[in-house]
Design an enzyme around this catalytic site. Structure first.
Site, PDB file in Angstrom:
ATOM      1  N   ASP A 143       0.842  -1.192   0.000  1.00 39.07           N
ATOM      2  CA  ASP A 143       0.000   0.000   0.000  1.00 39.07           C
ATOM      3  C   ASP A 143       0.880   1.247   0.000  1.00 39.07           C
ATOM      4  OD1 ASP A 143      -2.261  -1.570   0.169  1.00 39.07           O
ATOM      5  OD2 ASP A 143      -2.437  -1.392   2.348  1.00 39.07           O
ATOM      6  N   ARG A 144       0.336   2.320  -0.525  1.00 37.18           N
ATOM      7  CA  ARG A 144       1.088   3.579  -0.613  1.00 37.18           C
ATOM      8  C   ARG A 144       1.712   3.969   0.723  1.00 37.18           C
ATOM      9  NH1 ARG A 144      -0.949   8.629  -3.941  1.00 37.18           N
ATOM     10  NH2 ARG A 144       0.910   9.907  -3.841  1.00 37.18           N
TER      11      ARG A 144
END
Length: 308
Positions: A143-144
């Site tokens: 995830d970012r």
């Protein structure tokens, strides 16, 4: 016959030596015992040339303590200088793979909605400097807002080999999470079936017809009155798995408002991919890489005892 994905082995090329640790010892004493053909000066040279790794990480201190279960690797050649870019650090590369430590805030790759700077884009530019025809292929995503160890392939063939054999060739995926409160019991296994809605929210269910089986093992490493640092071993790798499972047990990851968090003491999502161990898809070599736990995580779980 296509030889593009065969390892290039030059005449006289040496291979790395892998040495499992069976009992507590200091690094120098261990190496002297395990490498009888080398004297103390030879071993000092290996250490200063950054050719000695413990669980995939370079160590140069001769008196570093070893514990049973660790693996010492003596690399055949001097370690290359680690390449650092804004948002990521290259931990390892060969002609088949690139392993990085991704910082929080950097996208793994672009989506239809987001075209910001990405790990994929940075590495694509990097390999094209060597040859404009070179390409990058993503093997798994973070995830970012999740930091840590992530892997890319340098060919579609290697990408496919890794993805198709992921459960067999990936030996260890360890994450650390900073969560609200402290789970009881301090070790446990969370198992549920996960599915993603059209709104991109992942839901957890005990109904096998309601998603894919997902299993997360957790251990509390350190805790104070408000927060706990957990070590998590994944048996499956579903999207948002850890985030949803932490919400399931009532201890959401800090900074994760999407899955129930009410606090954000570190200004980011408290999730970090600490360690990745796998079998090289071409050479068969056992590789392990780690990214240090962010200092901000450790600062939050400091106790009064630490300050005394």
């Amino acid at each position: 016959m296509d030889n593009t994905d065969k390892p290039k082995r030059q005449r006289g090329q040496r291979t790395s030596i892998t040495l499992p640790v069976a009992e507590p010892a200091q690094l120098m004493a261990f190496l002297i015992d395990q490498l009888p053909h080398k004297n103390r000066n030879n071993i000092k040279s290996l250490l200063s040339n950054k050719q000695v790794l413990i669980d995939g990480k370079v160590y140069t201190q001769f008196n570093h303590p070893l514990q049973p279960g660790q693996v010492v690797t003596v690399a055949a050649n001097r370690a290359p200088e680690i390449s650092q870019y804004r948002g990521l650090t290259i931990l390892y590369e060969d002609q088949f793979l690139i392993v990085i430590n991704k910082q929080a805030g950097l996208l793994s790759m672009a989506t239809s909605k987001e075209r910001d700077r990405t790990a994929y884009g940075i590495l694509s530019d990097y390999v094209k400097k060597e040859n404009p025809k070179n390409k990058m292929f993503i093997i798994h995503r973070l995830d970012r807002e999740t930091s840590g160890v992530m892997m890319f392939a340098r060919s579609e063939k290697v990408q496919k080999l890794m993805q198709e054999s992921w459960n067999d060739t990936t030996k260890q995926r360890t994450y650390v999470a900073l969560v609200e409160g402290t789970p009881e019991p301090p070790t446990g296994t969370i198992s549920s079936y996960l599915r993603e809605s059209k709104a991109l929210i992942v839901y957890s269910s005990q109904n096998p017809d309601m998603g894919q089986l997902s299993v997360t093992n957790y251990t509390v490493v350190k805790a104070n009155e408000d927060f706990a640092l957990l070590e998590l071993e994944l048996e499956t790798g579903r999207k948002n798995q850890i985030r949803v499972h932490m919400q399931d047990i009532g201890h959401p990851i800090v900074g994760d408002a999407k899955y129930g968090a009410a606090s954000n003491p570190i200004g980011r999502l408290g999730l970090h991919a600490e360690r990745l161990a796998f079998e090289h898809p071409i050479t068969g070599e056992q590789l392990q890489f780690s990214a240090p736990i962010p200092k901000s995580f450790l600062a939050v779980v400091k106790t009064q005892q630490d300050n005394d």
